[in-house]
Design an enzyme around this catalytic site. Structure first.
Site, mmCIF file in Angstrom:
data_model
loop_
_atom_site.group_PDB
_atom_site.id
_atom_site.type_symbol
_atom_site.label_atom_id
_atom_site.label_comp_id
_atom_site.label_asym_id
_atom_site.label_seq_id
_atom_site.Cartn_x
_atom_site.Cartn_y
_atom_site.Cartn_z
ATOM 1 N N ARG A 96 -2.379 -8.361 -21.291
ATOM 2 C CA ARG A 96 -3.195 -7.951 -22.444
ATOM 3 C C ARG A 96 -2.443 -7.024 -23.394
ATOM 4 N NH1 ARG A 96 -5.430 -2.986 -21.965
ATOM 5 N NH2 ARG A 96 -7.256 -3.363 -23.282
ATOM 6 N N PRO A 145 0.817 -1.217 0.000
ATOM 7 C CA PRO A 145 0.000 0.000 0.000
ATOM 8 C C PRO A 145 0.852 1.270 0.000
ATOM 9 C CG PRO A 145 -0.317 -1.270 2.042
ATOM 10 C CD PRO A 145 0.560 -2.084 1.160
ATOM 11 N N GLU A 153 2.334 -7.586 8.025
ATOM 12 C CA GLU A 153 2.700 -6.161 7.887
ATOM 13 C C GLU A 153 3.723 -5.944 6.772
ATOM 14 O OE1 GLU A 153 0.822 -3.975 9.671
ATOM 15 O OE2 GLU A 153 -0.121 -5.858 10.318
ATOM 16 N N ASP A 183 -7.356 2.603 -25.719
ATOM 17 C CA ASP A 183 -7.695 2.488 -24.295
ATOM 18 C C ASP A 183 -7.820 3.884 -23.689
ATOM 19 O OD1 ASP A 183 -7.482 -0.216 -24.491
ATOM 20 O OD2 ASP A 183 -5.670 -0.403 -23.277
#
Ligand code: JF8
Length: 277
Positions: free
Chosen positions: A161, A92, A119, A176
């Site tokens: 992709r 994160p 953690e 895109d």
């Protein structure tokens, strides 16, 4: 492209066997190796975690299993003269994973992923391998997951992709909405298919008008509405040179005005959001 994933939950990576990534594997375009981190534990309890130095909640993943696992995977993946892989560490606290980074990673022949639990991984492991290869600590978004495996699935699908021959021509990614270098980079508006009437709902007349210019304009207006509602930051950040006269008309209707003091000159801004969410 070769992918290695080291995890304490190898079964979490089962989705790599299906759909686009699974087909790319079956066609030999992707060579995926999933490894159980606990294969590199040597105690009775297959311990991969320990308490954090300095105290605090939770547990930290130990250096030993990660170091032994990565040394083995690296030794196995190297062919004579081949370049070091890119090491991808979901966390994160990483840099945002973007389409630009997906394109960059799709150009590397070998990616190694180290999804953690608890953690996270003892910092020395990342610092050690960063002396030998490019390390990308990435976050897939501003929310908290219980581990990095879901992020590996996300990054893998976004990268796979882009590989030559993985997407069919029909679903080409040249346009895109987040392709880097795209002129104005807006969210896509609504799409429709048969039947033309469903539960009393019609499709917009313009889409069956046969006027390709009007259809393109309608789609562009819908994209501007959608982007205003969900991602006003994309309008604010856009180079105003990417908006034509008709775009500017729609932007004005949506409450946007060019900022005479903006940098560059004429960047769009809006006093109060007054568009339905
Ligand atoms: C984790 C290991 C993540 N966007 C994201 N939110 N949460 C994570 C993440 C990644 C790894 C671990 N907890 C323990 C959360 C990413 N990427």
């Amino acid at each position: 492209m070769r992918l290695d994933v080291v995890t304490i939950f190898p079964e979490y990576l089962e989705p790599l066997n299906v759909s686009l990534v699974g087909k790319a594997r079956a066609r030999g375009q992707l060579d995926v190796h999933v490894h159980d981190l606990r294969s590199w534990t040597y105690d009775r309890h297959n311990t991969v975690d320990d308490t954090p130095y300095g105290g605090g909640p939770g547990m930290v993943m130990k250096t030993g299993p990660w170091g032994d696992a990565l040394d083995t995977v690296l030794a196995d993946g190297y062919e004579a003269g081949s370049r070091a892989p890119a090491l991808i560490v979901p966390t994160p606290s990483g840099r945002p994973f973007t389409q630009e980074l997906a394109v960059h990673l799709s150009e590397r022949p070998w990616l190694v992923f180290t999804p953690a639990r608890y953690e996270g991984i003892d910092r020395r492991v990342i610092d050690e391998y960063a002396t030998r290869m490019d390390v990308y600590e990435v976050s897939i978004g501003d929310y908290v997951l219980a581990g990095g495996e879901a992020a590996v699935l996300v990054v893998t699908e976004a990268v796979a992709r882009l590989l030559p021959g993985v997407l069919g021509n029909a679903e080409s990614h040249q346009d895109d909405s987040f392709a880097p270098g795209a002129m104005a980079h807006l969210l896509e508006g609504p799409v429709y298919t048969k039947p033309p009437h469903w539960r009393g709902r019609e499709i917009p007349d313009v889409l069956v008008s046969g006027h390709h210019g009007k259809i393109a304009r309608w789609r562009r207006d819908e994209a501007l509405k959608r982007t205003t509602a969900h991602r006003p930051d994309l309008i604010e950040g856009a180079d105003p040179e990417g908006f034509d006269k008709k775009d500017r008309e729609m932007l004005s209707i949506l409450g946007w005005e060019p900022d005479p003091a903006g940098e560059p000159y004429g960047r769009f801004w809006r006093k109060a959001p007054d568009v339905e969410e």
